[in-house]
Design a protein around this motif. Sequence first.
Motif, PDB file in Angstrom:
ATOM      1  N   ASN A   8       0.828  -1.210   0.000  1.00 37.27           N
ATOM      2  CA  ASN A   8       0.000   0.000   0.000  1.00 37.27           C
ATOM      3  C   ASN A   8       0.857   1.253   0.000  1.00 37.27           C
ATOM      4  O   ASN A   8       0.539   2.231  -0.682  1.00 37.27           O
ATOM      5  N   ASP A   9       1.970   1.251   0.751  1.00 33.96           N
ATOM      6  CA  ASP A   9       2.859   2.402   0.763  1.00 33.96           C
ATOM      7  C   ASP A   9       3.497   2.608  -0.605  1.00 33.96           C
ATOM      8  O   ASP A   9       3.598   3.733  -1.083  1.00 33.96           O
ATOM      9  N   LEU A  10       3.920   1.541  -1.236  1.00 32.52           N
ATOM     10  CA  LEU A  10       4.521   1.651  -2.565  1.00 32.52           C
ATOM     11  C   LEU A  10       3.522   2.192  -3.584  1.00 32.52           C
ATOM     12  O   LEU A  10       3.869   3.021  -4.433  1.00 32.52           O
ATOM     13  N   ILE A  11       2.286   1.737  -3.512  1.00 25.48           N
ATOM     14  CA  ILE A  11       1.251   2.225  -4.428  1.00 25.48           C
ATOM     15  C   ILE A  11       0.986   3.706  -4.167  1.00 25.48           C
ATOM     16  O   ILE A  11       0.891   4.505  -5.109  1.00 25.48           O
ATOM     17  N   ARG A  12       0.904   4.108  -2.888  1.00 28.32           N
ATOM     18  CA  ARG A  12       0.684   5.509  -2.551  1.00 28.32           C
ATOM     19  C   ARG A  12       1.815   6.375  -3.105  1.00 28.32           C
ATOM     20  O   ARG A  12       1.578   7.419  -3.711  1.00 28.32           O
ATOM     21  N   ARG A  13       3.043   5.903  -2.947  1.00 26.85           N
ATOM     22  CA  ARG A  13       4.185   6.660  -3.461  1.00 26.85           C
ATOM     23  C   ARG A  13       4.165   6.741  -4.988  1.00 26.85           C
ATOM     24  O   ARG A  13       4.484   7.785  -5.559  1.00 26.85           O
ATOM     25  N   ALA A  14       3.793   5.660  -5.646  1.00 30.02           N
ATOM     26  CA  ALA A  14       3.712   5.667  -7.112  1.00 30.02           C
ATOM     27  C   ALA A  14       2.653   6.649  -7.590  1.00 30.02           C
ATOM     28  O   ALA A  14       2.859   7.377  -8.569  1.00 30.02           O
ATOM     29  N   ARG A  15       1.518   6.698  -6.899  1.00 29.70           N
ATOM     30  CA  ARG A  15       0.460   7.642  -7.268  1.00 29.70           C
ATOM     31  C   ARG A  15       0.925   9.073  -7.073  1.00 29.70           C
ATOM     32  O   ARG A  15       0.630   9.956  -7.886  1.00 29.70           O
ATOM     33  N   GLU A  16       1.668   9.312  -5.990  1.00 30.27           N
ATOM     34  CA  GLU A  16       2.193  10.650  -5.731  1.00 30.27           C
ATOM     35  C   GLU A  16       3.171  11.062  -6.835  1.00 30.27           C
ATOM     36  O   GLU A  16       3.097  12.177  -7.355  1.00 30.27           O
ATOM     37  N   ILE A  17       4.060  10.167  -7.203  1.00 26.73           N
ATOM     38  CA  ILE A  17       5.031  10.445  -8.267  1.00 26.73           C
ATOM     39  C   ILE A  17       4.309  10.716  -9.583  1.00 26.73           C
ATOM     40  O   ILE A  17       4.662  11.645 -10.316  1.00 26.73           O
TER      41      ILE A  17
END
Length: 80
Positions: free
Chosen positions: A34-43
């Motif tokens: 979930n953290d990786l997905i959140r970071r990818a969405r932010e990027i």
Amino acid sequence: MPRQSISLTEPSSAWLKQKVEVEGEYRSNSEAVNDLIRRAREIEAIRAHLIEAEQSGFTSLTADQILAKSKEELRRDGKL
């Protein structure tokens, strides 16, 4: 919360295990993913703003200001 089943390559699985079980950076595989997905969405959102700024031909904002604006919009939209 919806449940998902995913398959990982060996290197990705080893990395995830390192982060969760060895380093303790995350409490669970789900938290890490979930953290990786959140970071990818932010990027993704930041890139979109930068592209928009480049295509407009001119901006008076600095890179740091664009980043701050992007993060604020993500928070406002509930994506961060």
